[in-house]
Structure formats: C-alpha cells, structure tokens
Design a protein around this motif. Structure first.
Motif, PDB file in Angstrom:
ATOM      1  N   UNK A   1       1.237  -1.634   4.509  1.00  0.00           N
ATOM      2  CA  UNK A   1       0.582  -1.722   3.201  1.00  0.00           C
ATOM      3  C   UNK A   1       1.526  -1.354   2.074  1.00  0.00           C
ATOM      4  N   UNK A   2       2.797  -1.120   2.443  1.00  0.00           N
ATOM      5  CA  UNK A   2       3.730  -0.698   1.391  1.00  0.00           C
ATOM      6  C   UNK A   2       4.035  -1.845   0.427  1.00  0.00           C
ATOM      7  N   UNK A   3       3.914  -3.071   0.944  1.00  0.00           N
ATOM      8  CA  UNK A   3       4.115  -4.226   0.049  1.00  0.00           C
ATOM      9  C   UNK A   3       3.079  -4.203  -1.064  1.00  0.00           C
ATOM     10  N   UNK A   4       1.828  -3.977  -0.649  1.00  0.00           N
ATOM     11  CA  UNK A   4       0.751  -3.939  -1.634  1.00  0.00           C
ATOM     12  C   UNK A   4       0.971  -2.823  -2.641  1.00  0.00           C
ATOM     13  N   UNK A   5       1.481  -1.675  -2.130  1.00  0.00           N
ATOM     14  CA  UNK A   5       1.745  -0.573  -3.045  1.00  0.00           C
ATOM     15  C   UNK A   5       2.838  -0.937  -4.037  1.00  0.00           C
ATOM     16  N   UNK A   6       3.831  -1.660  -3.542  1.00  0.00           N
ATOM     17  CA  UNK A   6       4.899  -2.119  -4.439  1.00  0.00           C
ATOM     18  C   UNK A   6       4.344  -2.961  -5.582  1.00  0.00           C
ATOM     19  N   UNK A   7       3.334  -3.745  -5.243  1.00  0.00           N
ATOM     20  CA  UNK A   7       2.739  -4.604  -6.276  1.00  0.00           C
ATOM     21  C   UNK A   7       1.688  -3.858  -7.092  1.00  0.00           C
ATOM     22  N   UNK A   8       1.522  -2.585  -6.820  1.00  0.00           N
ATOM     23  CA  UNK A   8       0.606  -1.774  -7.619  1.00  0.00           C
ATOM     24  C   UNK A   8      -0.845  -2.041  -7.326  1.00  0.00           C
ATOM     25  N   UNK A   9      -1.139  -2.492  -6.094  1.00  0.00           N
ATOM     26  CA  UNK A   9      -2.539  -2.752  -5.766  1.00  0.00           C
ATOM     27  C   UNK A   9      -3.266  -1.432  -5.573  1.00  0.00           C
ATOM     28  N   UNK A  10      -4.324  -1.277  -6.329  1.00  0.00           N
ATOM     29  CA  UNK A  10      -5.113  -0.053  -6.298  1.00  0.00           C
ATOM     30  C   UNK A  10      -6.554  -0.446  -6.013  1.00  0.00           C
ATOM     31  N   UNK A  11      -7.145   0.078  -4.917  1.00  0.00           N
ATOM     32  CA  UNK A  11      -8.506  -0.340  -4.554  1.00  0.00           C
ATOM     33  C   UNK A  11      -9.493  -0.207  -5.707  1.00  0.00           C
ATOM     34  N   UNK A  12      -9.341   0.858  -6.483  1.00  0.00           N
ATOM     35  CA  UNK A  12     -10.249   1.059  -7.611  1.00  0.00           C
ATOM     36  C   UNK A  12     -10.144  -0.089  -8.618  1.00  0.00           C
TER      37      UNK A  12
ATOM     38  N   UNK B   4       6.457  -4.617 -10.865  1.00  0.00           N
ATOM     39  CA  UNK B   4       5.349  -5.500 -10.521  1.00  0.00           C
ATOM     40  C   UNK B   4       4.029  -4.857 -10.893  1.00  0.00           C
ATOM     41  N   UNK B   5       3.982  -3.538 -10.678  1.00  0.00           N
ATOM     42  CA  UNK B   5       2.725  -2.827 -10.885  1.00  0.00           C
ATOM     43  C   UNK B   5       2.467  -2.675 -12.383  1.00  0.00           C
ATOM     44  N   UNK B   6       1.191  -2.756 -12.770  1.00  0.00           N
ATOM     45  CA  UNK B   6       0.864  -2.534 -14.173  1.00  0.00           C
ATOM     46  C   UNK B   6       1.077  -1.059 -14.548  1.00  0.00           C
ATOM     47  N   UNK B 127      -5.462 -10.818  -9.763  1.00  0.00           N
ATOM     48  CA  UNK B 127      -5.422 -12.101  -9.060  1.00  0.00           C
ATOM     49  C   UNK B 127      -6.013 -11.963  -7.659  1.00  0.00           C
ATOM     50  N   UNK B 128      -5.742 -10.830  -7.022  1.00  0.00           N
ATOM     51  CA  UNK B 128      -6.322 -10.586  -5.701  1.00  0.00           C
ATOM     52  C   UNK B 128      -7.849 -10.510  -5.805  1.00  0.00           C
ATOM     53  N   UNK B 129      -8.297  -9.815  -6.847  1.00  0.00           N
ATOM     54  CA  UNK B 129      -9.745  -9.706  -7.051  1.00  0.00           C
ATOM     55  C   UNK B 129     -10.350 -11.086  -7.260  1.00  0.00           C
ATOM     56  N   UNK B 130      -9.693 -11.899  -8.061  1.00  0.00           N
ATOM     57  CA  UNK B 130     -10.193 -13.261  -8.305  1.00  0.00           C
ATOM     58  C   UNK B 130     -10.222 -14.057  -7.002  1.00  0.00           C
TER      59      UNK B 130
END
Lengths: 169, 282
Positions: A1-12, B4-6, B127-130
């Motif tokens: 899941x580190x890729x997702x973290x890199x992209x700043x994916x936050x469940x909230x 990448x992250x906001x 985009x993931x949410x969409x």
C-alpha cells in the motif's frame, strides 16, 4: 500500500470525495437535469402539437376556401338569374306602362276633343242668340221713325218669327 | 507542485483539508450555483442562460440516447455529472494565476508556494473516488437490470450450473459426436472459469485505469504548465494552456464515456449480447 501512500491516498479523503460526488449527483439530477429535460420535452410536445394544429387549420382553411368558391359561384349564378328575370320583368312592366300611358293619353285627347266641341257648340249658340238680340234691337231702333206703332209691332213679330225659324232666338 | 499528494492546508479534527478539497468545494459551489440559476430561470420561452443549459444538457442527453437506447434514463445522470464535475474541476486548475496564491514555505534553502487551490482531479483521492462511484453505480445498475442470477453468471460462469445442481437437475451434457467435440466440451468449463476470473479482475483494473488516467493527465498538465511558466511566464505558456483546456475536456469526456460504456456492457444480458453480435455479423 506504499504506492497509494505515495500518491497521498487517504481513506477519509476518499470517502469524503465519494460522498461529495453522490450529493452533487443527487442535487444536479433533481434540480438541473430533470427540469431542463422536462422543459425541452414539454416544448417539443407543444411544438409538435402546434404543427399538428397548424396543419389541421390549413386543411380546414382549404376546405373553407373551396366552400367559399362554391358559394361564390352559386351566388353569381343566382345573381345572374335574378338580374335576367328582373330585366325581363322590367321590360314587360315598361311595355305595360307604355301601353297604359298611350291609352290614357288617347282617352284624354278624346275627352278634350269632346269638351272643345261642346264648348264650341255652346259658344255658337250664345253667339247666335246674341246676334238675334242685336238684330231685334237694331230693328226696333231703325223702325222707330219710319213706321207707326202698329206696323212696328207687326214687323217685329214677323222678324221674331223669322228669327225663331232661323233658330237665332 | 512536486508531490503527487495534495498539500494539507489545515486540519479539522482528523480530517485533512487539502488544497484539492478546497477546490472540490469551489467546484461544488459552481455546479450548485449553476443548478440554482437553471432551476430558477426555467420558462416556456427560454432565455439565453436556459438556452445554453438546454443545449448542453439536451445535447448530452441525445448523445447518451444514441448510445444507451432504452437505458438512457438510468445512465444519463451519471454520465453528465461525471462529465460536468470533471470538466469544471479540470478547468478550475487552469485559471491563470490561481496557484500563485498560497503559503510560502522554505524548504532546503528554496522557497515554495503551497497553493490554496489545486485542481481536485490532480488528486488521486478524487479520481479514485470517482472511479469507485462509477464502478459501484455500474454494478448496482447491473444487479437491478439483470437480476442476481444473470449478474453473477458473468463472473462465475458456472453459476447457472450450480443452481441447476441445487435444484436436483444438473444441466450438464457431453458432446459425444466426435473426439474433438468431446475434448472441447470437457475443457470449455475451465475456459469459462478463467474468463470469469478475467472479468472479475477487469473490474478492478477498470477502477485503476479510470482513476490513474484522469489523475495522470491532469497532474502532468499542471506540472507542464508550472514548468513552462517557470521558463518564461509571458505568452510562452499560452499554447500549453490551450492544450490543457483540450486535455481537460477530453479527459472529462473519456471518463464519462467509459463509465457509460461499462454501464451498457454490464446491463446487457449475455444472450442479448450474443444476439447483437450475431446480427451485426461479428
């Protein structure tokens, strides 16, 4: 899941975006697409109806024009008939009136002729009588100095008789 | 904009308010305002505003109708909302100077500006949410239109067989007319299982492809614009700006069209799809 973290994916954030999109979807569907599509459909229906009624109107108009033509033609024929008959009648009437007038005139002329004749006759009579009287008066005056009363009477009597014979008295 | 992250501007409790969240709210506000004006000004004889709204919404509706046919009323709201939301979001990041307002940050001797507003579609969260919404909506629609059995048989091809076994009348026949046919009829169930597995995987791939395509395009666009503006700020970035306008439009269209295509595919029963492919000579 580190890729997702890199992209700043936050469940909230993810859930927030999902909820946000669903809300927007609902609101836009309810308050934007629906009324606009309804308006378009309504107008389309109305236009279709309008065109239909316009076509019907056109048809009715054509029928009415046809009828009008027919009525006008009939009216013309009838008018011509009426005019012809009126002309005939008036001709007859004219003839009759002329006849009547002629007859009346003739009658009047006849009457006047008779009246004139009568008046002439009366005038002649009066003239004759007057001539007689004048003749007697002339005789009396001219006999005064020449004959005696007796002769005068005899001559006058004779003259009167003679005048009576001549219908002058 | 290196990350990448906001960037988180501030926090409300545990919820990080990033610059993309602020952008999302602005996009929402714009769309709501649009809806408000459209809703308020509807009349029989349309004004300019209503004409534009009718042109856009009516045009997209006809586009959907030409592709989706009788499923239009189900698919259209998703299609147009994806399109409008993504389009406005994409273009909101292109407003000149919008990402010059921000917090100045010293980092390793260099000054960075963390903008208050960043196109929400350049955030993978959005985009993931969409994409997730698109997927969930597609599958919900598929379930509703096809029913559970038909829906499941797409991913588990032997589902009808299981049902027939449960009913006590297994529908299974071997084609004994020839050795090749026999082999085929023995192996075909395995092929079907594999196909089902592929279908299942493809659903997850859809999410990834949808979200990363949109995110990648918009994020890359922003990076390009920033870099180009860094080289020479006047006139030079204009062609890139135009390019990004087109990219923003195309990506919005791609996302919504793909969603529509997936919805149509998943709401078409197997048999009907076969008939369609036969009748069209495929």
């Amino acid at each position: 899941m580190s890729i997702l973290e890199d992209f700043g994916v936050n469940p909230l954030l993810l859930i927030a975006q999902v909820v946000n999109f669903l809300i927007i979807l609902f609101i836009l569907k309810r308050f934007m697409y629906k009324p606009i599509l309804e308006a378009i459909k309504k107008r389309g229906d109305e236009v279709a109806e309008g065109i239909k009624s316009a076509e019907e109107g056109q048809k009715k108009l054509e029928v009415a024009l046809e009828k009008e033509k027919e009525i006008l033609t009939n009216a013309q024929i009838q008018a011509e008939k009426i005019i012809t008959s009126a002309r005939e009648e008036s001709g007859e009437l004219k003839k009759q009136i002329e006849e009547n007038t002629r007859r009346d005139t003739e009658r009047l002329v006849e009457q006047s002729k008779e009246t004139i004749k009568e008046e002439a006759r009366q005038a002649e009579e009066r003239l004759i009588r007057r001539i007689g009287e004048i003749a007697i008066a002339l005789l009396e005056k001219s006999l005064g100095g020449v004959f005696g009363k007796k002769e005068q009477k005899i001559i006058l009597k004779k003259a009167l008789t003679e005048l009576g014979k001549q219908e002058l008295l | 904009m290196a990350s990448f992250a906001p960037e988180v501007i501030f926090q409300i409790g545990r919820f990080p308010v990033t610059n993309t969240v602020i952008n999302t709210i602005l996009v929402d506000g714009f769309l709501l305002m649009l809806a408000f004006f459209v809703n308020r000004n509807i009349s029989k004889i349309p004004g300019k505003f209503q004409l534009i709204a009718e042109y856009v919404i009516g045009g997209l509706y006809r586009l959907t109708e030409s592709i989706a046919g009788d499923k239009t009323s189900r698919i259209f709201p998703f299609f147009i909302t994806f399109f409008l939301f993504i389009l406005i979001a994409n273009w909101s990041g292109l407003i000149p100077g919008i990402n010059t307002f921000g917090i100045i940050e010293q980092h390793g001797g260099k000054t960075h500006i963390i903008p208050f507003i960043r196109a929400t579609t350049s955030d993978l969260n959005t985009t993931l949410a969409l994409a997730v919404v698109s997927l969930l909506a597609t599958h919900t629609m598929s379930l509703r239109v096809l029913g559970l059995s038909e829906y499941l048989s797409r991913f588990i091809p032997f589902f009808p067989f299981i049902i027939s076994v449960l009913k006590g009348k297994p529908k299974f026949s071997l084609d004994m007319s020839g050795p090749i046919n026999l082999v085929l009829s023995i192996f075909s169930p395995f092929v079907f299982v594999f196909v089902g597995l592929l279908e299942l995987i493809s659903e997850f791939v859809k999410v990834i492809s949808l979200s990363f395509r949109l995110f990648g395009n918009i994020f890359a666009g922003e990076v390009v614009l920033e870099t180009v503006s860094g080289i020479f700020a006047f006139i030079f970035p204009l062609p890139f700006l135009v390019l990004e306008l087109v990219v923003g439009f195309v990506q919005a269209l791609v996302f919504s069209m793909l969603t529509m295509a997936f919805m149509i595919i998943l709401t078409t029963p197997h048999k009907e799809a076969e008939e369609v492919s036969h009748s069209s000579g495929v």
